[in-house]
Design a protein around this motif. Sequence first.
Motif, PDB file in Angstrom:
ATOM      1  N   LYS A 216       0.818  -1.207   0.000  1.00  0.00           N
ATOM      2  CA  LYS A 216       0.000   0.000   0.000  1.00  0.00           C
ATOM      3  C   LYS A 216       0.854   1.259   0.000  1.00  0.00           C
ATOM      4  O   LYS A 216       0.490   2.280  -0.600  1.00  0.00           O
ATOM      5  N   LEU A 217       1.992   1.197   0.646  1.00  0.00           N
ATOM      6  CA  LEU A 217       2.897   2.353   0.635  1.00  0.00           C
ATOM      7  C   LEU A 217       3.457   2.580  -0.764  1.00  0.00           C
ATOM      8  O   LEU A 217       3.664   3.727  -1.177  1.00  0.00           O
ATOM      9  N   THR A 218       3.679   1.510  -1.495  1.00  0.00           N
ATOM     10  CA  THR A 218       4.115   1.649  -2.890  1.00  0.00           C
ATOM     11  C   THR A 218       3.032   2.312  -3.715  1.00  0.00           C
ATOM     12  O   THR A 218       3.313   3.194  -4.546  1.00  0.00           O
ATOM     13  N   TRP A 219       1.779   1.910  -3.510  1.00  0.00           N
ATOM     14  CA  TRP A 219       0.671   2.566  -4.204  1.00  0.00           C
ATOM     15  C   TRP A 219       0.635   4.050  -3.860  1.00  0.00           C
ATOM     16  O   TRP A 219       0.421   4.898  -4.742  1.00  0.00           O
ATOM     17  N   ALA A 220       0.835   4.386  -2.592  1.00  0.00           N
ATOM     18  CA  ALA A 220       0.785   5.779  -2.164  1.00  0.00           C
ATOM     19  C   ALA A 220       1.853   6.614  -2.876  1.00  0.00           C
ATOM     20  O   ALA A 220       1.613   7.770  -3.238  1.00  0.00           O
ATOM     21  N   LYS A 221       3.022   6.040  -3.076  1.00  0.00           N
ATOM     22  CA  LYS A 221       4.081   6.764  -3.801  1.00  0.00           C
ATOM     23  C   LYS A 221       3.654   7.043  -5.235  1.00  0.00           C
ATOM     24  O   LYS A 221       3.978   8.088  -5.795  1.00  0.00           O
ATOM     25  N   ASP A 222       2.902   6.117  -5.831  1.00  0.00           N
ATOM     26  CA  ASP A 222       2.411   6.330  -7.191  1.00  0.00           C
ATOM     27  C   ASP A 222       1.459   7.518  -7.265  1.00  0.00           C
ATOM     28  O   ASP A 222       1.313   8.138  -8.332  1.00  0.00           O
ATOM     29  N   PHE A 223       0.794   7.817  -6.153  1.00  0.00           N
ATOM     30  CA  PHE A 223      -0.157   8.932  -6.141  1.00  0.00           C
ATOM     31  C   PHE A 223       0.464  10.236  -5.658  1.00  0.00           C
ATOM     32  O   PHE A 223      -0.226  11.258  -5.613  1.00  0.00           O
ATOM     33  N   GLY A 224       1.753  10.203  -5.267  1.00  0.00           N
ATOM     34  CA  GLY A 224       2.419  11.450  -4.927  1.00  0.00           C
ATOM     35  C   GLY A 224       3.066  11.526  -3.564  1.00  0.00           C
ATOM     36  O   GLY A 224       3.593  12.579  -3.189  1.00  0.00           O
ATOM     37  N   ALA A 225       3.043  10.435  -2.786  1.00  0.00           N
ATOM     38  CA  ALA A 225       3.703  10.473  -1.472  1.00  0.00           C
ATOM     39  C   ALA A 225       5.206  10.678  -1.642  1.00  0.00           C
ATOM     40  O   ALA A 225       5.836  10.030  -2.479  1.00  0.00           O
ATOM     41  N   THR A 226       5.773  11.569  -0.853  1.00  0.00           N
ATOM     42  CA  THR A 226       7.215  11.834  -0.912  1.00  0.00           C
ATOM     43  C   THR A 226       7.970  11.045   0.144  1.00  0.00           C
ATOM     44  O   THR A 226       9.178  10.845   0.025  1.00  0.00           O
ATOM     45  N   HIS A 227       7.285  10.616   1.197  1.00  0.00           N
ATOM     46  CA  HIS A 227       7.886   9.833   2.274  1.00  0.00           C
ATOM     47  C   HIS A 227       6.909   8.717   2.654  1.00  0.00           C
ATOM     48  O   HIS A 227       5.693   8.889   2.557  1.00  0.00           O
ATOM     49  N   THR A 228       7.440   7.592   3.082  1.00  0.00           N
ATOM     50  CA  THR A 228       6.594   6.495   3.542  1.00  0.00           C
ATOM     51  C   THR A 228       7.072   5.997   4.894  1.00  0.00           C
ATOM     52  O   THR A 228       8.270   6.015   5.187  1.00  0.00           O
TER      53      THR A 228
END
Length: 365
Positions: A216-228
């Motif tokens: 899910k954190l990988t998905w979040a990076k695809d949507f624009g997350a800069t940090h996980t």
Amino acid sequence: MPYEVQGVVSRGKGEPVSLETVLVPDPGPGEAVVNVQACGVCHTDLHYREGGINDDFPFLLGHEAAGVVEAVGDGVTDLEPGDYVILNWRAVCGTCRACKRGKPWYCFATFNAAQPMTLQDGTKLSPALGIGAFLEKTLVHSGQCTKVNRDAEPAVAGLLGCGVMAGLGAAINTGAVTRGDSVAVIGCGGVGDAAVAGAKLAGATTIVAIDMDDRKLTWAKDFGATHTVNSKGLSEAQVVEAMQEATGGFGPDVVIDAVGRPETWRQAFYGRDLAGTVVLVGVPTPDMRLDDLPLIDFFSRGGSLKSSWYGDCLPSRDFPMLVDLYLQGRLPLDKFVTERIGVDGVEQAFERMHHGDVLRSVVTF
């Protein structure tokens, strides 16, 4: 004559859903029949099946939908057959105290269709969120139909009808994220990732995604997350420290809790910057409580503590705008669609949702 279509029905708490014949009446005054082209499988539908909303079984599930108007009833002047629409569950009345105060996104008297849809034996169905769209045609109030650009594929556009709008709106409308802000999102399923996408769209420069699942954190990076931050095994204090470390030691300007548990809300409350904003968009269960938060902490930290209902959206304003942003390539709505399934695949989609295997399964007709 009523339409006879196959729809997904939940007959009892925790029971597998069934595909049954549903009778959809011709539209009455103020109503519309819509040919459903696609409908997302939202976690709210699962809540209905599990009895987490109410016990008005049997339910006609599905609500996150797009389609084409088939027919309209008397008195409908702003909608006609052939219009391409996203269905919404906030058909504002225009006359309640919220609407009169210029805040129709809080409307306290939203409209639904007056006539029931039924099973063949006459049993009335309770449509999920007043819509019921896991079937080829559904009956809604005309105000639940929001016209949008038909260039947007139904499987994508329909997602704005609930979960994706909830997340986007939590960031843009409720949280009022703006250029240069720092944001943290706790819980990176469909709603959380939509909040990430909304924060990026609004111009946030630091977006911290927090979840217990690396996928899910990988998905979040695809949507624009800069940090996980993978919070599995971390204490609440460690999660707070992690989001503060990602934002220069201060904490984010806005923290969005897309989980809705006491521990995640406390993380949001203590992790934000001084005078920062907490937005609760994840839905708690009735038994959850906050009993151990000192009142002095509310005073000393300042800021805003908000709940986000449907992303505080106004469908007539937000849906067309967001569809246009998608068509311009500025909002990656298509990334939310993990799979397309038939109407007979909803029960299996619930299982995949439960295990976190999908962002959205979408029923297509």
